[in-house]
Design a protein around this motif. Sequence first.
Motif, PDB file in Angstrom:
ATOM      1  N   ASN A   1       0.827  -1.222   0.000  1.00 42.99           N
ATOM      2  CA  ASN A   1       0.000   0.000   0.000  1.00 42.99           C
ATOM      3  C   ASN A   1       0.855   1.263   0.000  1.00 42.99           C
ATOM      4  O   ASN A   1       0.497   2.265  -0.607  1.00 42.99           O
ATOM      5  CB  ASN A   1      -0.918   0.010   1.225  1.00 42.99           C
ATOM      6  CG  ASN A   1      -1.887  -1.152   1.189  1.00 42.99           C
ATOM      7  OD1 ASN A   1      -2.376  -1.510   0.118  1.00 42.99           O
ATOM      8  ND2 ASN A   1      -2.139  -1.759   2.333  1.00 42.99           N
ATOM      9  N   VAL A   2       1.991   1.183   0.685  1.00 48.85           N
ATOM     10  CA  VAL A   2       2.893   2.347   0.710  1.00 48.85           C
ATOM     11  C   VAL A   2       3.379   2.640  -0.710  1.00 48.85           C
ATOM     12  O   VAL A   2       3.354   3.788  -1.180  1.00 48.85           O
ATOM     13  CB  VAL A   2       4.089   2.077   1.671  1.00 48.85           C
ATOM     14  CG1 VAL A   2       5.136   3.176   1.567  1.00 48.85           C
ATOM     15  CG2 VAL A   2       3.598   1.936   3.117  1.00 48.85           C
ATOM     16  N   VAL A   3       3.786   1.586  -1.398  1.00 49.00           N
ATOM     17  CA  VAL A   3       4.298   1.766  -2.762  1.00 49.00           C
ATOM     18  C   VAL A   3       3.191   2.273  -3.702  1.00 49.00           C
ATOM     19  O   VAL A   3       3.423   3.154  -4.540  1.00 49.00           O
ATOM     20  CB  VAL A   3       4.941   0.451  -3.272  1.00 49.00           C
ATOM     21  CG1 VAL A   3       5.178   0.488  -4.764  1.00 49.00           C
ATOM     22  CG2 VAL A   3       6.252   0.206  -2.534  1.00 49.00           C
ATOM     23  N   GLN A   4       1.998   1.738  -3.528  1.00 48.39           N
ATOM     24  CA  GLN A   4       0.861   2.213  -4.347  1.00 48.39           C
ATOM     25  C   GLN A   4       0.672   3.732  -4.158  1.00 48.39           C
ATOM     26  O   GLN A   4       0.483   4.467  -5.119  1.00 48.39           O
ATOM     27  CB  GLN A   4      -0.441   1.527  -3.901  1.00 48.39           C
ATOM     28  CG  GLN A   4      -0.506   0.063  -4.192  1.00 48.39           C
ATOM     29  CD  GLN A   4      -0.772  -0.209  -5.663  1.00 48.39           C
ATOM     30  OE1 GLN A   4      -1.514   0.493  -6.294  1.00 48.39           O
ATOM     31  NE2 GLN A   4      -0.121  -1.198  -6.197  1.00 48.39           N
ATOM     32  N   ALA A   5       0.721   4.153  -2.903  1.00 44.52           N
ATOM     33  CA  ALA A   5       0.528   5.585  -2.622  1.00 44.52           C
ATOM     34  C   ALA A   5       1.650   6.402  -3.259  1.00 44.52           C
ATOM     35  O   ALA A   5       1.416   7.448  -3.860  1.00 44.52           O
ATOM     36  CB  ALA A   5       0.475   5.808  -1.115  1.00 44.52           C
ATOM     37  N   MET A   6       2.877   5.904  -3.178  1.00 41.13           N
ATOM     38  CA  MET A   6       4.011   6.626  -3.769  1.00 41.13           C
ATOM     39  C   MET A   6       3.826   6.763  -5.276  1.00 41.13           C
ATOM     40  O   MET A   6       4.125   7.813  -5.852  1.00 41.13           O
ATOM     41  CB  MET A   6       5.312   5.878  -3.488  1.00 41.13           C
ATOM     42  CG  MET A   6       5.754   5.991  -2.063  1.00 41.13           C
ATOM     43  SD  MET A   6       7.351   5.179  -1.893  1.00 41.13           S
ATOM     44  CE  MET A   6       7.587   5.395  -0.161  1.00 41.13           C
ATOM     45  N   ASN A   7       3.352   5.695  -5.897  1.00 40.75           N
ATOM     46  CA  ASN A   7       3.126   5.754  -7.347  1.00 40.75           C
ATOM     47  C   ASN A   7       2.092   6.828  -7.678  1.00 40.75           C
ATOM     48  O   ASN A   7       2.207   7.525  -8.690  1.00 40.75           O
ATOM     49  CB  ASN A   7       2.685   4.391  -7.876  1.00 40.75           C
ATOM     50  CG  ASN A   7       3.805   3.369  -7.784  1.00 40.75           C
ATOM     51  OD1 ASN A   7       4.980   3.743  -7.691  1.00 40.75           O
ATOM     52  ND2 ASN A   7       3.468   2.088  -7.770  1.00 40.75           N
TER      53      ASN A   7
END
Length: 699
Positions: free
Chosen positions: A663-669
Amino acid sequence: MTAEYKVHGSVAVITLANPPVNGLGLSTRQGIVDGLTRANDDAAVTSIVITGAGGAFSGGADIKEFGTDKSLQEPNLHSVIAAVENSPKPVVAAIHSVCMGGGLELALGCHYRIAAPGCSVALPEVKLGILPGAGGTQRLPRVVGVEAALNMIVSGEPVKSELLGSMPGQKLFDKMAASPEALAAEALAFAQSVADVRPMPLVRNLPCKHPQGDAYFQFARNMVKGMSKNFPAPAKCVDAVEAATKKKFADGLLFERELFINLMWTPESRSLRHLFLAERAASKIPDVPSDTPKRDIQAVAVIGAGTMGGGIAMNFLNAGIPVKMLEMKQEALDRGIATIRKNYEAQVKKGKLKQDKYEQRMALLSTTLSYDDLKDADLVIEAVFEELGVKEAVFKQLDAVMKPGAILASNTSTLDVNKIANFTQRPQDVVGLHFFSPANVMKLLEVVRGDATAKDVLATVMAMAKKIRKTAVVSGVCDGFIGNRMIEQYGRQGGFLLDEGCTPEQVDKAMEKFGMAMGPFRMGDLAGNDIGWAIRKRRYTEKPDMKYSKTADLLCEKGRFGQKTGAGWYDYVPGKRDAIPNAEVVKMIEDHRASLGITPRKISDEEIVQRLVFSLVNEAAHILEEGIANKASDIDVVYIFGYGFPVHRGGPLNYANEVGLFNVVQAMNRFAKNPLDDAAFWKPAPLLAKLAAEGKAFN
Ligand code: 3HC
Ligand code: NAI
């Protein structure tokens, strides 16, 4: 098996032997039950003693086993205590040194308890976000009274055995041993003396009442509510102790168990348990074994009696270590000493320090203008102006006078420790000791390991940090070390949020609601906005492609450096720290936004928190990958103890784990697609991307 069994005459002795603190892990629990069975099967044995080997009776349930299958396997602590209570032969707990958590619960299940003086007795589970889960909330009130028990359970604070033993009407200890050394023999004699007493006493059979009943528990609930914002456990402790006064013992036990299990699964408890282990793990350096010889630190010197030098000196004075301070001019020394005195006097006034202690500490402080007077110090810490040339001059002089083997440390916050080390002929003795301001208050100490820093120097300063009550974390050499390198990214995001539509107040409030001690703009005002300004000016030439919001520069151009100038992102009334929003600052931000042609948008608190916290997380992942930090938990420790990150979140990386790295990576994207943000920065660090792809967490 981590419990030993021996028979002394007619007494069987079961000794918990699970170093370092005889945690009640599976094999120890099994050992106790086996010992009880052997003793009860042996006709020659008439009574049983349970005690602990080494420096503890028991520190409680094995924290390292929490969350693993072992913690669930039988015999669990309940079954162990039931086996003790059901023993047909009397069981005596011989308590010494440390008796905490499940250790105290085990002792409370015994028929008798004999304690050595000087033992720390506690039910500290609340500090791990849980409550005593093996009968502590039901049995302790029955032996020390409801109020004393509730105080111990809600605070988790240790109480000395002699104090508990001398409480009027206490039934916790049946006997106090004359001394820790006398405990073993006295316990054996006591066990023999009660061998034939029947019926055998059990704490569970004692009554449990509070004369004011409901009114008292209402009062307790109100008190706890005010004190334990963000943590569910303290209120549940009140519920459990109340149940002890209202329910049958067996029902109370079940009620406690249910609360315990529910709390164990809360993110708050996971965070606190993570931090307990993280703080202890921080003192361990992978390639510096714990038996590395340490140098002796009997005397310390501090160069520079300014903001940091004075605070640094106080740490050592507080620990009883003499300090010599060196300055360029007598006036600077006088000013520095006056500030130290003022700090101590404020503590005396508040009743936090006794006058005689204050005088003892000041007597350990001496001053000098000459480097020759420093030659006998074992450790010297430099805290002069943050300029490489000034540091060079200082370290060359130190190299010339300090005795061989002395440790030469710099408190630099930004400069290259390797360069500083190379100003001397003894780079192996040079290390960074990055204290945080105010240095006498802040718990964090970043220990900056240079390329040449010797292992025994590291081992020595880590041990010294413990002595002066700092939590030390090792950082490699890089710009900003661990903490400030991450905070730079956090500050950059704060700036973009202003450009896109936020006010400083909105950002600060969102972060404070998340739990930060201070939002980024209030923090900037406290630290001094000029510091960040100086760093940015350097960056504009070093990294011309790095994107920054210009609002902070505009603020500094107006001389609004923060609290020290009475004006920063907010206004300040002299002598007060309350941040008062300033309309001109808001207008300045709006004008700048308009000049960039940006139409402001409404930004949610959730987006604010995610952008700021995940910016820390991404930079942390780079730091880990580069080996600047030894482990993820070290980074959490830095942020909890140095930057006011909320304890109930367990640090930025623990928080990211809780959110889930996917989820962290999704938000960063998502953030990378925002044209007003910095897409390059939001490219997940390779380590983060890998962990997220593999469904793993930072560990
Ligand atoms: N289980 C496992 N290990 C423990 C432990 C425990 N309960 N308590 C401490 N340790 C370990 C530490 O992790 C550390 O290990 P390390 O050397 O590998 O880093 C070592 O013991 C020494 O710990 P400290 O550095 O904290 O040593 P101190 O001498 O300063 O303090 C202490 C000792 C007072 C026992 C302190 O460690 C402490 O407060 N421990 C926590 C005790 C606690 O919370 N107990 C309750 C556990 S929960 C429970 O019992 C549930 C039950 O109700 C069902
Ligand atoms: P400061 O300006 O308050 O104090 C520096 C002191 O050093 C002054 O009293 C000055 O007279 C003295 N000094 C300068 N050159 C000297 C020399 N050649 N010999 C002896 N004394 C000399 O500065 P501050 O804030 O105490 O900073 C000191 C160091 O600590 C810097 O390296 C800084 O980066 C670092 N630091 C500062 C923090 C802060 O928040 N202020 C936080 C962490 C580190």
